[in-house]
Design a protein around this motif. Structure first.
Motif, PDB file in Angstrom:
ATOM      1  N   ASN A 109      56.495 110.266  58.392  1.00 40.03           N
ATOM      2  CA  ASN A 109      57.801 109.898  58.138  1.00 40.03           C
ATOM      3  C   ASN A 109      58.525 111.179  57.614  1.00 40.03           C
ATOM      4  N   CYS A 110      59.895 111.131  58.150  1.00 37.27           N
ATOM      5  CA  CYS A 110      60.736 112.558  57.946  1.00 37.27           C
ATOM      6  C   CYS A 110      62.163 111.970  57.529  1.00 37.27           C
ATOM      7  N   LEU A 111      62.708 112.941  56.896  1.00 40.58           N
ATOM      8  CA  LEU A 111      64.351 112.832  56.591  1.00 40.58           C
ATOM      9  C   LEU A 111      65.067 113.916  57.358  1.00 40.58           C
ATOM     10  N   ILE A 112      66.204 113.456  57.848  1.00 40.09           N
ATOM     11  CA  ILE A 112      67.258 114.688  58.469  1.00 40.09           C
ATOM     12  C   ILE A 112      67.717 115.578  57.383  1.00 40.09           C
ATOM     13  N   GLN A 113      67.841 116.603  57.596  1.00 37.77           N
ATOM     14  CA  GLN A 113      68.562 117.290  56.435  1.00 37.77           C
ATOM     15  C   GLN A 113      70.093 117.740  56.655  1.00 37.77           C
ATOM     16  N   ILE A 114      70.740 117.354  56.031  1.00 37.81           N
ATOM     17  CA  ILE A 114      72.357 117.355  56.370  1.00 37.81           C
ATOM     18  C   ILE A 114      72.823 118.370  55.372  1.00 37.81           C
ATOM     19  N   LYS A 115      73.604 119.492  56.063  1.00 29.10           N
ATOM     20  CA  LYS A 115      74.055 120.373  55.065  1.00 29.10           C
ATOM     21  C   LYS A 115      75.589 120.024  54.268  1.00 29.10           C
ATOM     22  N   GLU A 120      76.246 129.155  51.568  1.00 27.46           N
ATOM     23  CA  GLU A 120      75.711 129.535  52.799  1.00 27.46           C
ATOM     24  C   GLU A 120      74.182 129.485  52.678  1.00 27.46           C
ATOM     25  N   SER A 121      73.399 129.639  51.602  1.00 29.08           N
ATOM     26  CA  SER A 121      72.115 129.828  51.519  1.00 29.08           C
ATOM     27  C   SER A 121      71.428 128.722  51.847  1.00 29.08           C
ATOM     28  N   LYS A 122      72.087 127.317  51.744  1.00 28.59           N
ATOM     29  CA  LYS A 122      71.357 126.187  52.107  1.00 28.59           C
ATOM     30  C   LYS A 122      71.065 125.950  53.473  1.00 28.59           C
ATOM     31  N   PHE A 123      70.038 125.322  53.891  1.00 28.78           N
ATOM     32  CA  PHE A 123      69.751 124.749  55.147  1.00 28.78           C
ATOM     33  C   PHE A 123      70.287 123.560  55.482  1.00 28.78           C
ATOM     34  N   GLY A 124      70.173 123.086  56.879  1.00 24.36           N
ATOM     35  CA  GLY A 124      70.675 122.036  57.142  1.00 24.36           C
ATOM     36  C   GLY A 124      71.532 121.883  58.210  1.00 24.36           C
ATOM     37  N   LEU A 125      71.639 120.618  58.846  1.00 22.79           N
ATOM     38  CA  LEU A 125      72.218 120.358  60.079  1.00 22.79           C
ATOM     39  C   LEU A 125      73.835 119.734  59.594  1.00 22.79           C
ATOM     40  N   SER A 126      74.670 120.312  60.649  1.00 21.56           N
ATOM     41  CA  SER A 126      76.027 119.733  60.522  1.00 21.56           C
ATOM     42  C   SER A 126      75.871 118.375  60.908  1.00 21.56           C
ATOM     43  N   GLU A 127      76.782 117.422  60.315  1.00 22.31           N
ATOM     44  CA  GLU A 127      76.718 116.007  60.785  1.00 22.31           C
ATOM     45  C   GLU A 127      76.714 115.587  62.232  1.00 22.31           C
ATOM     46  N   ALA A 128      77.479 116.598  63.072  1.00 22.41           N
ATOM     47  CA  ALA A 128      77.714 116.362  64.533  1.00 22.41           C
ATOM     48  C   ALA A 128      76.220 116.660  64.976  1.00 22.41           C
ATOM     49  N   ALA A 129      75.589 117.845  64.689  1.00 20.44           N
ATOM     50  CA  ALA A 129      74.297 118.184  65.380  1.00 20.44           C
ATOM     51  C   ALA A 129      73.167 117.039  64.917  1.00 20.44           C
ATOM     52  N   ALA A 130      73.400 116.420  63.558  1.00 17.87           N
ATOM     53  CA  ALA A 130      72.258 115.429  63.395  1.00 17.87           C
ATOM     54  C   ALA A 130      72.642 114.237  64.094  1.00 17.87           C
ATOM     55  N   ARG A 131      73.869 114.021  64.380  1.00 22.34           N
ATOM     56  CA  ARG A 131      74.061 112.897  65.095  1.00 22.34           C
ATOM     57  C   ARG A 131      73.635 112.995  66.821  1.00 22.34           C
ATOM     58  N   GLU A 132      73.819 114.260  67.151  1.00 21.46           N
ATOM     59  CA  GLU A 132      73.405 114.598  68.396  1.00 21.46           C
ATOM     60  C   GLU A 132      71.831 114.513  68.744  1.00 21.46           C
ATOM     61  N   ILE A 133      70.989 114.999  67.606  1.00 23.71           N
ATOM     62  CA  ILE A 133      69.445 114.648  67.761  1.00 23.71           C
ATOM     63  C   ILE A 133      69.149 113.220  67.565  1.00 23.71           C
ATOM     64  N   LEU A 134      69.748 112.333  66.894  1.00 26.65           N
ATOM     65  CA  LEU A 134      69.469 111.005  66.489  1.00 26.65           C
ATOM     66  C   LEU A 134      69.708 110.307  68.079  1.00 26.65           C
ATOM     67  N   ALA A 135      70.758 110.622  68.720  1.00 26.74           N
ATOM     68  CA  ALA A 135      71.165 110.071  70.111  1.00 26.74           C
ATOM     69  C   ALA A 135      70.165 110.384  71.081  1.00 26.74           C
ATOM     70  N   SER A 136      69.687 111.552  70.935  1.00 27.81           N
ATOM     71  CA  SER A 136      68.979 112.170  72.235  1.00 27.81           C
ATOM     72  C   SER A 136      67.910 111.648  72.534  1.00 27.81           C
ATOM     73  N   GLU A 137      67.720 111.621  74.171  1.00 27.08           N
ATOM     74  CA  GLU A 137      66.291 111.021  74.584  1.00 27.08           C
ATOM     75  C   GLU A 137      65.071 111.557  74.072  1.00 27.08           C
ATOM     76  N   ALA A 138      65.011 112.745  73.667  1.00 28.48           N
ATOM     77  CA  ALA A 138      64.011 113.298  73.117  1.00 28.48           C
ATOM     78  C   ALA A 138      63.443 112.821  71.957  1.00 28.48           C
ATOM     79  N   PHE A 139      64.355 112.554  71.086  1.00 25.81           N
ATOM     80  CA  PHE A 139      64.089 112.018  69.792  1.00 25.81           C
ATOM     81  C   PHE A 139      63.604 110.413  70.163  1.00 25.81           C
ATOM     82  N   GLN A 140      64.566 109.508  71.004  1.00 26.58           N
ATOM     83  CA  GLN A 140      64.095 108.354  71.100  1.00 26.58           C
ATOM     84  C   GLN A 140      62.951 107.960  71.493  1.00 26.58           C
TER      85      GLN A 140
END
Length: 218
Positions: A109-115, A120-140
């Motif tokens: 089980n995982c959670l996607i980290q959104i910034k 600046e020191s905090k990690f995390g994806l932009s919402e656009a990058a997170a959407r891209e990963i979730l929609a990707s064939e690789a993830f699916q």
């Protein structure tokens, strides 16, 4: 108050719908066992090898959550036992988790980290990058990871309006994709801001110093 008193008090305060992750990083096993002996079973660490050492030493009904930034080359050490990885911030990391989970015949089980913080020191994806990963064939096509939702870290501030704004941002992303991806968890809120996070819809809080103590506020 003692560790056991702190954790019992905290559990009385928070709603039953919110999962408490007791952040045990840097704490010794006897201290963690104090919390364990109250019946608590969910602990969070931010270093994989420290978590692995504690997993080996502690009872096997503990759920270990990895809440810190994850280096891909260390995923293999936690793949046999980790319950939830909070801070997934790249497709490459998801691929590595999927690979190591497959080797261990598990679904992790995982959670996607959104910034959401302005720091600046905090990690995390932009919402656009997170959407891209979730929609990707690789993830699916991944069969050994299960994304339960999202995680975010707010700015370290006492400005409640800013915290509310940042938590609302994460909640809005969660709500938008909840049905599409079957999200159930939104991990936000720590010792200093968990009450605000819960008010904004958090289902999981990560609390360390309010349980184990860290700073002397008196």
């Amino acid at each position: 108050m003692s560790v056991s008193e702190n954790i019992i008090q905290l559990k009385r305060e928070i709603p039953d719908t919110v999962t408490l992750v007791a952040v045990s990083k840097t704490k010794a096993v006897p201290e963690i066992m104090e919390a364990y002996n109250t019946g608590h079973r969910i602990f969070g660490e931010n270093k994989i090898q420290e978590m692995e050492a504690k997993w080996k030493e502690m009872p096997k009904d503990v759920e270990w959550h990895m809440i810190g930034h994850v280096q891909r080359n260390k995923v293999k050490y936690m793949a046999p036992f980790v319950s939830l990885i909070h801070a997934v911030d790249s497709l490459k990391l998801l691929k590595e988790i999927n690979k190591q989970a497959r080797k261990n015949n598990r679904v992790i089980n995982c959670l996607i980290q959104i910034k959401i913080a302005e720091e600046e020191s905090k990690f995390g994806l932009s919402e656009a990058a997170a959407r891209e990963i979730l929609a990707s064939e690789a993830f699916q096509s991944m069969e050994h990871v299960n994304v339960l939702g999202v995680m975010g870290m707010a700015t370290f501030t006492e400005n409640e309006a800013q915290l509310v704004k940042e938590f609302q941002k994460l909640k809005a992303f969660f709500d938008t994709y909840k049905n599409k991806y079957g999200f159930t968890e939104i991990s936000m809120g720590m010792s200093g801001d968990y009450a605000v996070a819960i008010a904004q819809g958090s289902t999981m809080i990560r609390v360390g110093s309010a349980i184990f103590g860290k700073r002397n506020y008196s």
